[in-house]
Scaffold this motif. Structure first.
Motif, PDB file in Angstrom:
ATOM      1  N   ARG A 163       0.817  -1.207   0.000  1.00 29.80           N
ATOM      2  CA  ARG A 163       0.000   0.000   0.000  1.00 29.80           C
ATOM      3  C   ARG A 163       0.851   1.258   0.000  1.00 29.80           C
ATOM      4  O   ARG A 163       0.595   2.216  -0.733  1.00 29.80           O
ATOM      5  N   ARG A 164       1.897   1.272   0.815  1.00 25.11           N
ATOM      6  CA  ARG A 164       2.766   2.440   0.869  1.00 25.11           C
ATOM      7  C   ARG A 164       3.504   2.668  -0.444  1.00 25.11           C
ATOM      8  O   ARG A 164       4.022   3.754  -0.689  1.00 25.11           O
ATOM      9  N   ASN A 165       3.551   1.654  -1.289  1.00 27.00           N
ATOM     10  CA  ASN A 165       4.197   1.783  -2.598  1.00 27.00           C
ATOM     11  C   ASN A 165       3.193   1.951  -3.732  1.00 27.00           C
ATOM     12  O   ASN A 165       3.544   1.759  -4.895  1.00 27.00           O
ATOM     13  N   GLY A 166       1.958   2.325  -3.382  1.00 28.00           N
ATOM     14  CA  GLY A 166       1.014   2.733  -4.411  1.00 28.00           C
ATOM     15  C   GLY A 166      -0.152   1.824  -4.672  1.00 28.00           C
ATOM     16  O   GLY A 166      -0.945   2.092  -5.579  1.00 28.00           O
ATOM     17  N   VAL A 167      -0.309   0.739  -3.909  1.00 28.54           N
ATOM     18  CA  VAL A 167      -1.473  -0.133  -4.093  1.00 28.54           C
ATOM     19  C   VAL A 167      -2.630   0.462  -3.291  1.00 28.54           C
ATOM     20  O   VAL A 167      -2.834   0.143  -2.118  1.00 28.54           O
ATOM     21  N   ASN A 168      -3.367   1.342  -3.927  1.00 30.29           N
ATOM     22  CA  ASN A 168      -4.482   2.008  -3.270  1.00 30.29           C
ATOM     23  C   ASN A 168      -5.761   1.194  -3.313  1.00 30.29           C
ATOM     24  O   ASN A 168      -6.658   1.403  -2.492  1.00 30.29           O
ATOM     25  N   PHE A 169      -5.872   0.284  -4.282  1.00 31.61           N
ATOM     26  CA  PHE A 169      -7.035  -0.591  -4.352  1.00 31.61           C
ATOM     27  C   PHE A 169      -6.593  -1.958  -4.876  1.00 31.61           C
ATOM     28  O   PHE A 169      -5.530  -2.093  -5.493  1.00 31.61           O
ATOM     29  N   ALA A 170      -7.424  -2.964  -4.602  1.00 34.17           N
ATOM     30  CA  ALA A 170      -7.126  -4.321  -5.064  1.00 34.17           C
ATOM     31  C   ALA A 170      -8.432  -5.050  -5.347  1.00 34.17           C
ATOM     32  O   ALA A 170      -9.358  -5.033  -4.520  1.00 34.17           O
ATOM     33  N   PHE A 171      -8.498  -5.660  -6.518  1.00 36.40           N
ATOM     34  CA  PHE A 171      -9.581  -6.580  -6.826  1.00 36.40           C
ATOM     35  C   PHE A 171      -9.042  -8.000  -6.632  1.00 36.40           C
ATOM     36  O   PHE A 171      -8.031  -8.377  -7.227  1.00 36.40           O
ATOM     37  N   LEU A 172      -9.725  -8.776  -5.797  1.00 32.15           N
ATOM     38  CA  LEU A 172      -9.231 -10.079  -5.365  1.00 32.15           C
ATOM     39  C   LEU A 172     -10.121 -11.184  -5.905  1.00 32.15           C
ATOM     40  O   LEU A 172     -11.358 -11.142  -5.745  1.00 32.15           O
ATOM     41  N   LYS A 173      -9.494 -12.173  -6.536  1.00 28.50           N
ATOM     42  CA  LYS A 173     -10.271 -13.272  -7.100  1.00 28.50           C
ATOM     43  C   LYS A 173     -10.886 -14.091  -5.982  1.00 28.50           C
ATOM     44  O   LYS A 173     -10.192 -14.544  -5.068  1.00 28.50           O
ATOM     45  N   ALA A 174     -12.201 -14.303  -6.071  1.00 25.52           N
ATOM     46  CA  ALA A 174     -12.905 -15.072  -5.056  1.00 25.52           C
ATOM     47  C   ALA A 174     -13.356 -16.425  -5.588  1.00 25.52           C
ATOM     48  O   ALA A 174     -12.996 -17.466  -5.037  1.00 25.52           O
ATOM     49  N   THR A 175     -14.121 -16.422  -6.669  1.00 23.56           N
ATOM     50  CA  THR A 175     -14.774 -17.655  -7.109  1.00 23.56           C
ATOM     51  C   THR A 175     -14.706 -17.822  -8.617  1.00 23.56           C
ATOM     52  O   THR A 175     -14.514 -16.866  -9.374  1.00 23.56           O
ATOM     53  N   GLU A 176     -14.920 -19.091  -9.023  1.00 29.36           N
ATOM     54  CA  GLU A 176     -15.073 -19.462 -10.437  1.00 29.36           C
ATOM     55  C   GLU A 176     -16.264 -20.393 -10.543  1.00 29.36           C
ATOM     56  O   GLU A 176     -16.447 -21.288  -9.703  1.00 29.36           O
ATOM     57  N   GLY A 177     -17.050 -20.207 -11.595  1.00 29.36           N
ATOM     58  CA  GLY A 177     -18.154 -21.121 -11.829  1.00 29.36           C
ATOM     59  C   GLY A 177     -19.056 -21.241 -10.609  1.00 29.36           C
ATOM     60  O   GLY A 177     -19.340 -20.266  -9.919  1.00 29.36           O
ATOM     61  N   GLY A 178     -19.505 -22.488 -10.357  1.00 19.98           N
ATOM     62  CA  GLY A 178     -20.421 -22.706  -9.246  1.00 19.98           C
ATOM     63  C   GLY A 178     -19.846 -23.481  -8.091  1.00 19.98           C
ATOM     64  O   GLY A 178     -20.565 -23.793  -7.127  1.00 19.98           O
ATOM     65  N   ASP A 179     -18.515 -23.787  -8.136  1.00 19.72           N
ATOM     66  CA  ASP A 179     -17.983 -24.612  -7.046  1.00 19.72           C
ATOM     67  C   ASP A 179     -16.497 -24.413  -6.768  1.00 19.72           C
ATOM     68  O   ASP A 179     -15.918 -25.168  -5.991  1.00 19.72           O
ATOM     69  N   LEU A 180     -15.873 -23.421  -7.382  1.00 19.87           N
ATOM     70  CA  LEU A 180     -14.448 -23.208  -7.177  1.00 19.87           C
ATOM     71  C   LEU A 180     -14.205 -21.928  -6.378  1.00 19.87           C
ATOM     72  O   LEU A 180     -14.696 -20.851  -6.741  1.00 19.87           O
ATOM     73  N   LEU A 181     -13.432 -22.061  -5.307  1.00 20.17           N
ATOM     74  CA  LEU A 181     -13.043 -20.927  -4.466  1.00 20.17           C
ATOM     75  C   LEU A 181     -11.541 -20.745  -4.563  1.00 20.17           C
ATOM     76  O   LEU A 181     -10.788 -21.709  -4.392  1.00 20.17           O
ATOM     77  N   ASP A 182     -11.096 -19.534  -4.850  1.00 18.11           N
ATOM     78  CA  ASP A 182      -9.652 -19.280  -4.888  1.00 18.11           C
ATOM     79  C   ASP A 182      -9.075 -19.475  -3.489  1.00 18.11           C
ATOM     80  O   ASP A 182      -9.523 -18.830  -2.534  1.00 18.11           O
ATOM     81  N   PRO A 183      -8.086 -20.361  -3.344  1.00 18.38           N
ATOM     82  CA  PRO A 183      -7.579 -20.674  -2.001  1.00 18.38           C
ATOM     83  C   PRO A 183      -6.904 -19.505  -1.297  1.00 18.38           C
ATOM     84  O   PRO A 183      -6.749 -19.541  -0.079  1.00 18.38           O
ATOM     85  N   ALA A 184      -6.497 -18.497  -2.032  1.00 16.28           N
ATOM     86  CA  ALA A 184      -5.832 -17.347  -1.415  1.00 16.28           C
ATOM     87  C   ALA A 184      -6.808 -16.236  -1.050  1.00 16.28           C
ATOM     88  O   ALA A 184      -6.397 -15.246  -0.427  1.00 16.28           O
ATOM     89  N   PHE A 185      -8.063 -16.376  -1.425  1.00 16.92           N
ATOM     90  CA  PHE A 185      -8.991 -15.258  -1.265  1.00 16.92           C
ATOM     91  C   PHE A 185      -9.136 -14.818   0.189  1.00 16.92           C
ATOM     92  O   PHE A 185      -9.048 -13.624   0.504  1.00 16.92           O
ATOM     93  N   GLY A 186      -9.357 -15.758   1.090  1.00 17.31           N
ATOM     94  CA  GLY A 186      -9.581 -15.391   2.479  1.00 17.31           C
ATOM     95  C   GLY A 186      -8.439 -14.590   3.074  1.00 17.31           C
ATOM     96  O   GLY A 186      -8.652 -13.569   3.733  1.00 17.31           O
ATOM     97  N   GLY A 187      -7.210 -15.045   2.829  1.00 20.34           N
ATOM     98  CA  GLY A 187      -6.052 -14.336   3.359  1.00 20.34           C
ATOM     99  C   GLY A 187      -5.865 -12.979   2.726  1.00 20.34           C
ATOM    100  O   GLY A 187      -5.583 -11.983   3.418  1.00 20.34           O
ATOM    101  N   HIS A 188      -6.013 -12.916   1.397  1.00 21.22           N
ATOM    102  CA  HIS A 188      -5.879 -11.624   0.719  1.00 21.22           C
ATOM    103  C   HIS A 188      -6.948 -10.640   1.209  1.00 21.22           C
ATOM    104  O   HIS A 188      -6.660  -9.455   1.455  1.00 21.22           O
ATOM    105  N   TRP A 189      -8.173 -11.119   1.338  1.00 19.68           N
ATOM    106  CA  TRP A 189      -9.286 -10.252   1.748  1.00 19.68           C
ATOM    107  C   TRP A 189      -9.042  -9.680   3.137  1.00 19.68           C
ATOM    108  O   TRP A 189      -9.185  -8.478   3.368  1.00 19.68           O
ATOM    109  N   ARG A 190      -8.637 -10.548   4.055  1.00  9.74           N
ATOM    110  CA  ARG A 190      -8.387 -10.124   5.439  1.00  9.74           C
ATOM    111  C   ARG A 190      -7.220  -9.144   5.517  1.00  9.74           C
ATOM    112  O   ARG A 190      -7.331  -8.052   6.103  1.00  9.74           O
ATOM    113  N   ASP A 191      -6.096  -9.489   4.914  1.00  5.65           N
ATOM    114  CA  ASP A 191      -4.876  -8.702   5.086  1.00  5.65           C
ATOM    115  C   ASP A 191      -4.923  -7.383   4.317  1.00  5.65           C
ATOM    116  O   ASP A 191      -4.402  -6.365   4.794  1.00  5.65           O
ATOM    117  N   ALA A 192      -5.536  -7.383   3.141  1.00  9.36           N
ATOM    118  CA  ALA A 192      -5.687  -6.121   2.411  1.00  9.36           C
ATOM    119  C   ALA A 192      -6.559  -5.161   3.208  1.00  9.36           C
ATOM    120  O   ALA A 192      -6.273  -3.957   3.292  1.00  9.36           O
TER     121      ALA A 192
END
Length: 263
Positions: free
Chosen positions: A74-103
């Motif tokens: 963020r201090r280097n210019g990441v003012n916003f982030a779009f984070l991949k959550a899901t695909e189709g009807g049954d796929l969840l990006d395994p990194a989503f929870g951590g990215h969502w929380r920490d961002a």
């Protein structure tokens, strides 16, 4: 008690009150817009206004970004982030929870996106997205990622006609908008945009990909809110390459847009 011992005792008490030293810098203050300190492995000379000249920049991230120090990013210019959550009807990006929380903890403005499949109904996909993306105060609008998927063994060959594509998009959007109370953003690529006449969709904010030519050349006459201009960005705090994006507007326009679009 001697003066020396008294000073030593007071020093120990002060250290105890302060607690253990922090690991790394604390989160930056809310609302601060940081200038981008971005590099690019494969930079492009775009015609017209260069991406570097847009004052508000950010990233999108998924499981491929395995290590992000969000405070440093963020201090280097990441003012916003779009984070991949899901695909189709049954796929969840395994990194989503951590990215969502920490961002969120770092004060990065964040939203979640869904990668659409044409072999699953839009209703099932909307419910899957809602099930996995918490309705979080301050979140950016959800994003519907529309592009042809050549990698799915079951969906790659399914390419409905343009009118059906747009109808399915509207069905997904209707359910998701009702749940979050925000109209979703549409992400797409030049090929998908043209083949499905997405310019017929009015009243939506578009997030457009164009990494070889300027966004105005790739989508003539199309209004846009975000531009994904690189897939090979390098940012302090992020291990490996990451997609780079800009917001189409000034710093004040960014503040105004957030006020009108955040949950």
């Amino acid at each position: 008690m001697s003066l020396t011992r008294r000073i030593a005792l007071l020093s120990l008490m002060a250290l105890a009150a302060c607690g253990a030293p922090r690991s790394g810098p604390p989160p930056a203050p809310d609302g601060v817009i940081f200038a981008p300190n971005f590099a690019d492995v494969h930079p492009v000379e775009f015609r017209g206004r260069a991406p570097q000249n847009y004052p508000v920049q950010g990233i999108d991230a998924a499981r491929f970004q395995t290590s992000i120090n969000w405070n440093e990013a963020r201090r280097n210019g990441v003012n916003f982030a779009f984070l991949k959550a899901t695909e189709g009807g049954d796929l969840l990006d395994p990194a989503f929870g951590g990215h969502w929380r920490d961002a969120g903890r770092a004060g990065v403005e964040r939203g979640a996106y869904h990668f659409y499949y044409f072999c699953t109904s839009p209703e099932d996909q909307a419910r899957w997205f809602i099930r996995n993306v918490p309705r979080t105060p301050g979140m950016l609008p959800p994003v519907l990622d529309m592009e042809w998927n050549p990698f799915s063994p079951t969906c790659a060959h399914i390419r409905p006609p343009a009118r059906e594509v747009r109808a399915q998009m509207r069905r997904w959007i209707k359910i998701v908008e009702a749940h979050y109370g925000m109209r979703p953003i549409i992400y797409t690529t030049p090929k998908f945009f043209e083949e499905n006449d997405l310019s017929a969709l009015r009243g939506y904010d578009f997030w457009l990909r164009s990494t070889a030519i300027s966004v105005s050349e790739a989508y003539p006459g199309q209004r846009w809110r975000f531009w994904q201009y690189s897939a090979t960005g390098i940012i302090p705090g992020i291990v490996g390459k990451v997609d780079l994006n800009v917001f189409n507007g000034s710093r004040q326009q960014w503040v105004t847009w957030l006020a009108a679009h955040k949950l």
